[in-house]
Structures are given as structure tokens and as C-alpha cells.
Motif scaffolding. Structure first.
Motif, PDB file in Angstrom:
ATOM      1  N   ARG A 363     121.651  37.819 -19.041  1.00 20.76           N
ATOM      2  CA  ARG A 363     122.153  37.266 -17.730  1.00 20.76           C
ATOM      3  C   ARG A 363     123.656  36.999 -17.778  1.00 20.76           C
ATOM      4  N   THR A 383     130.081  40.946 -16.143  1.00 21.42           N
ATOM      5  CA  THR A 383     129.570  41.339 -15.164  1.00 21.42           C
ATOM      6  C   THR A 383     129.729  42.931 -14.718  1.00 21.42           C
ATOM      7  N   LYS A 387     128.139  44.766 -18.140  1.00 22.39           N
ATOM      8  CA  LYS A 387     126.874  44.114 -18.421  1.00 22.39           C
ATOM      9  C   LYS A 387     125.657  44.936 -18.249  1.00 22.39           C
ATOM     10  N   ARG A 388     125.547  45.866 -17.236  1.00 23.09           N
ATOM     11  CA  ARG A 388     124.285  46.606 -17.146  1.00 23.09           C
ATOM     12  C   ARG A 388     124.404  47.924 -17.367  1.00 23.09           C
ATOM     13  N   CYS A 400     124.650  41.429  -9.230  1.00 23.95           N
ATOM     14  CA  CYS A 400     125.047  41.022 -10.717  1.00 23.95           C
ATOM     15  C   CYS A 400     126.062  40.200 -10.729  1.00 23.95           C
ATOM     16  N   GLU A 403     124.383  36.495 -10.552  1.00 21.92           N
ATOM     17  CA  GLU A 403     123.313  36.152 -11.693  1.00 21.92           C
ATOM     18  C   GLU A 403     124.544  35.638 -12.714  1.00 21.92           C
ATOM     19  N   THR A 404     125.777  36.267 -12.995  1.00 20.43           N
ATOM     20  CA  THR A 404     126.561  35.745 -14.091  1.00 20.43           C
ATOM     21  C   THR A 404     127.076  34.341 -13.683  1.00 20.43           C
ATOM     22  N   SER A 407     124.520  31.733 -14.562  1.00 18.51           N
ATOM     23  CA  SER A 407     124.366  31.339 -15.935  1.00 18.51           C
ATOM     24  C   SER A 407     125.536  30.227 -16.295  1.00 18.51           C
TER      25      SER A 407
END
Length: 481
Positions: A363, A383, A387-388, A400, A403-404, A407
Motif C-alpha cells: 500500500r 506511488t 508502485k503498481r 493510487c 492509498e499511499t 499509509s
């Protein structure tokens, strides 16, 4: 939506101590992260660094010039960069100007959002031949990226281009090659690219995919746009449109794939039978994978040898994979563009999964290896594509980034980041001192505004939204005037 509500509820409970945050990369992922951090922590001071003198990443250098509506998000990002607690530092390269460890010594939080600036490779014979480019290189060339100003693809010595891949980037590239020049002339396409396209001899473009029309990776919007180009002959083999039971299952489970398949079917049944000699052609070629690249006596690309494929369901993933048949065919061409995926690159001090081309994370929390298992590396986050992986549209980066930031906010509330704080972490003050000590002349957002003003002013004389400045020398000169 739930992430946004969570962020707003958390704002009142966060500490008001100064929080020094550095975001590396000024594309959509970076700017969305900065925007969410500014809202979630009222005492946060955000610095965005980028190796280019210009901000906005792929919104400037990746979005097609004939998609101006997609670039409107620049207005939102400009408001973020102009906020009192946010600063932009262009012409600062991570790994060259400044190291990751140096940034971490200055900032409480470092968020890496520098995306993907390399390409996947096919690994087939002849891939290094002249006349073969990645789609990213070609896109950066026609969008005026200063690194690719001098790419100079030869568009005059051939009438046929082959594009490997059938995703949105592949369709963008094909559309630029096939679209009437008068329509491109009023966009912000780089002047050097426009001049080259005016002299282009390319009349036929092949979009080649390993699998079938059911698995085409483009969106219906992009496909509809290229199919609607004036006086374009679209060629699709109707036999390629036959569906297997597995295809039917895929279509049943994906509205996007159904719409794409329907558009391809309609295009195949309505294609003209007698094209004129001057008409441009777009060929969708399915069930083919490149086996080798062919060359002439001067080691220039002259064609591609393809192996025919068929689909077989993979027991592990459940996906249909392209399997070679052992049958081959050659297609002549003088230009090949590989649209097979972008790839991120690592920097010193950053854990990196070379196979997947991304940073190991949970995450957005960067994971570092330990003897037992991977644990979060305090204060370091990712991110976007790092990240993905290189997937999604601009809006994907919004969720995205949220979500970061969630965290980061959780780690702040739980005191996890307090152990990384020290008097030496002076954020912007420390960055300015470090850049000064290294004699690095950064470009502030006001420098970008000078570039922006000049580009728009010169573009207005040409009936264009802007005339992009495409060399490092000129960009820095205008920014520092």
C-alpha cells in the motif's frame, strides 16, 4: 471515495508539527500525492523535484497532442504547485544531482513517483536494427521531450510501418502516423515532428498482437477514435473474429472487452473493397508474434518475421496464452515501433523487483529485505507506476496516491515516523543548501511559467495551443531569464 473520507476525518487528529515531505516526480502520481498530503496534514511542507525543467510528466510528454481535453488536469496541478506550502524544483535528477540517501537525510517523508523511463525488450534477433524504436521514444519525440529531440525516425523511405502491440499507446502512435496533417497542425505536437510527418511516405500501418481481438488491450474510446479517421481503410480478417468458448467467457466477464470486440467486428464488416492508391490503410493483425527482424544490406529494418499463434488456457492463471504454431510469415516494412510496455528503473538505495519492474511495497510503503521477511522502510514510499507497474490511466494515479497518503497518515498517527525525525531534517532549507553546494541550478515553478508563457505566445502565431521548446539548452535559458 472511502479513502477521501478517511483522509478528511483524520486531518483534525494529526500533529501540527512541521512535516518535511519530498515527492520525486512531477507527473500525475506525484502531483496527486502532493495535493492529498497538503489536505491531510496542514503543517506539511511539500517539495516536488523532477529531472526535467518542465513539470507534469506524461501529461506533457505522453498524452497524444490531439487529446487536449486530457491535458486540462494541468490546471489542477498548477494550483497545487502554486500553494504556499508547495515548491517545484525542476532540473534536479535523482541519482545524479542528488542521491536517495541524501534526500532521506533531509526529509521526514520521501515519496518516489518518477514513473517508468525505460522499455521492456522482446529479446528477439535483430532488435537493435536501425529503424526500430520503442513507442515511448516515438511518443516523446513527437511530444517534444528534450531527450528525444534528435530521434529523427525516417518516415520518407518506406510506405509501411509495423507497430507491435494493440494497447492505447500503440493506437496513439498509429493515429499520429495516419491522421491528416491538417488536423495535427493545430495541436501542440512538436514542430520538428510535424515537419517530418508532412513529408511522411507511410500509407500502411499494421497493428500486430500475439493474441486475438477478444484480448486486444485498448479501450473502446481509443479504438473508436482511430476507426473514425477520415478516408482510412481498416482491414481485419473476419476469420480472426471467430470466438472460442474461452473467448465467450472472457467477453461475458468484461464490458470493456465486449465493446472493443463489437467495434472490431463492425469495422471488419464495413471495410471498403477497393481502396484508392492514395488512401491510408490500418491493418489489425492478430495471432502473430515476432520471431526475428529482417534487414537490408545497410542493416536497416526491412521487415518482420512473425510466427503464427493460437490460444491455450493456462491452468495456473486461467488466462489464454499465445502459443507458437511453428508456421512463419514475413511482412515488409521500413519502420517498427514496439509498444510492449514501459519499464521503471531503480536508483541506488532503493529495493527493486527487476522482473516486475517495480518497487516492492505494501500500500505504498517500500519494503526492504530482512533475514526473516520484508519489512517497511520507514519514511520511504512509492506511488504511480513504481508502485503498481505501468498500467492505468491518469485518474488511476489519483486513487493510487490516495492509498499511499493513507499509509503515510497512518504511520504518522502511530508514531512510526517520529524515529526518523532529527534536527538535521530541514526539508526545503536543507535541499536548497545541498543544491547550492553542488552548484545545481534548479528551475522553480516560476521558471516553468516563463517557459509556458513563451510556448503559448509562439504557438498563437502558428494557430497552435503552444509551440513546445524541445531542447535542454533553450528550456533552461528561458526558465532562467
Amino acid at each position: 471515495m472511502a479513502l477521501r473520507k478517511w483522509l478528511w476525518r483524520s486531518m483534525s487528529s494529526l500533529s501540527c508539527d512541521p512535516l518535511h515531505v519530498c515527492v520525486v516526480g512531477s507527473g500525475p502520481a506525484g502531483f496527486y500525492t502532493a495535493e492529498k498530503m497538503l489536505k491531510a496534514h496542514k503543517a506539511a511542507e511539500i517539495d516536488i523535484i523532477d529531472r526535467l525543467p518542465t513539470p507534469f510528466g506524461l501529461v506533457r510528454s505522453g498524452v497524444a497532442p490531439d487529446h487536449p481535453e486530457t491535458k486540462i488536469v494541468i490546471n489542477q496541478f498548477s494550483r497545487v504547485a502554486s500553494a504556499a506550502r508547495c515548491s517545484f524544483f525542476g532540473n534536479v535528477s535523482l541519482g545524479t544531482s542528488i542521491s536517495l540517501n541524501e534526500l532521506r537525510n533531509i526529509y521526514d517523508v520521501v515519496v518516489l513517483a518518477y514513473g517508468a523511463e525505460s522499455d521492456r525488450v522482446l529479446g528477439v534477433s535483430g532488435e537493435e536494427l536501425a529503424g526500430i524504436y520503442s513507442a515511448r521514444e516515438f511518443v516523446w519525440w513527437y511530444n517534444g521531450h528534450p531527450d528525444y529531440r534528435n530521434l529523427s525516425p525516417d518516415l520518407k523511405s518506406t510506405d509501411t510501418a509495423i507497430i507491435l502491440g494493440q494497447g492505447n499507446v500503440a493506437l496513439d502512435v498509429a493515429r499520429i502516423l495516419l491522421r491528416p496533417i491538417a488536423e495535427l497542425a493545430t495541436t501542440d505536437i512538436a514542430n520538428h515532428a510535424l515537419a517530418s510527418l508532412k513529408e511522411s511516405s507511410i500509407r500502411k500501418v499494421l497493428l500486430v498482437g500475439r493474441r486475438g481481438p477478444v484480448q486486444a488491450a485498448c479501450t473502446a474510446k481509443e479504438l473508436r477514435e482511430i476507426l473514425g479517421i477520415k478516408d482510412l481503410l481498416v482491414h481485419i480478417q473476419e476469420t480472426d473474429l471467430l470466438k472460442s468458448p474461452a473467448d465467450e467467457e472472457e467477453l461475458k466477464n468484461s464490458r470493456t472487452q465486449r465493446r472493443v470486440y463489437e467495434l472490431l467486428t463492425k469495422a471488419a464488416t464495413s471495410q471498403e473493397l477497393h481502396p484508392t492508391s492514395t488512401q491510408r490503410e490500418l491493418h489489425f493483425v492478430f495471432f502473430r508474434r515476432p520471431e526475428s527482424f529482417l534487414h537490408d544490406s545497410s542493416s536497416n529494418i526491412s521487415g518482420v518475421r512473425f510466427e503464427k499463434t493460437y490460444l491455450k488456457e493456462d491452468d495456473a492463471s486461467g488466462k489464454q496464452l499465445a502459443i507458437g504454431t511453428g508456421q512463419f510469415e514475413d511482412h515488409k516494412c521500413g519502420l517498427v515501433l514496439k509498444s510492449i510496455g514501459y519499464k521503471s528503473v531503480p536508483v541506488d538505495g532503493l529495493p527493486f523487483d527487476n522482473r516486475r519492474g517495480m518497487v516492492p511495497n505494501i500500500r505504498g510503503r517500500v519494503l526492504r529485505d530482512s533475514p526473516d521477511n520484508a519489512i517497511p522502510d520507514q519514511g520511504l514510499y512509492v506511488t504511480g507506476w513504481l508502485k503498481r507497474g505501468p498500467t492505468g490511466i491518469i485518474a488511476t494515479n489519483l486513487y493510487c496516491a490516495e492509498e499511499t497518503v493513507v499509509s503515510i497518515t497512518e504511520d504518522l498517527k502511530q508514531g512510526i515516523l517520529t524515529s526518523t525525525s532529527s534536527p538535521n531534517k530541514r526539508g526545503r532549507e536543507g535541499l536548497l543548501q545541498l543544491l547550492d553546494s553542488k552548484n545545481i541550478r534548479y528551475v522553480p515553478f516560476s521558471g516553468w511559467e516563463k517557459i509556458d508563457l513563451k510556448e503559448k505566445s509562439e504557438g498563437s502565431l502558428l494557430n497552435k495551443p503552444r509551440a513546445k521548446i524541445t531542447t535542454w539548452e533553450e528550456l533552461l535559458k528561458v526558465a532562467n531569464e
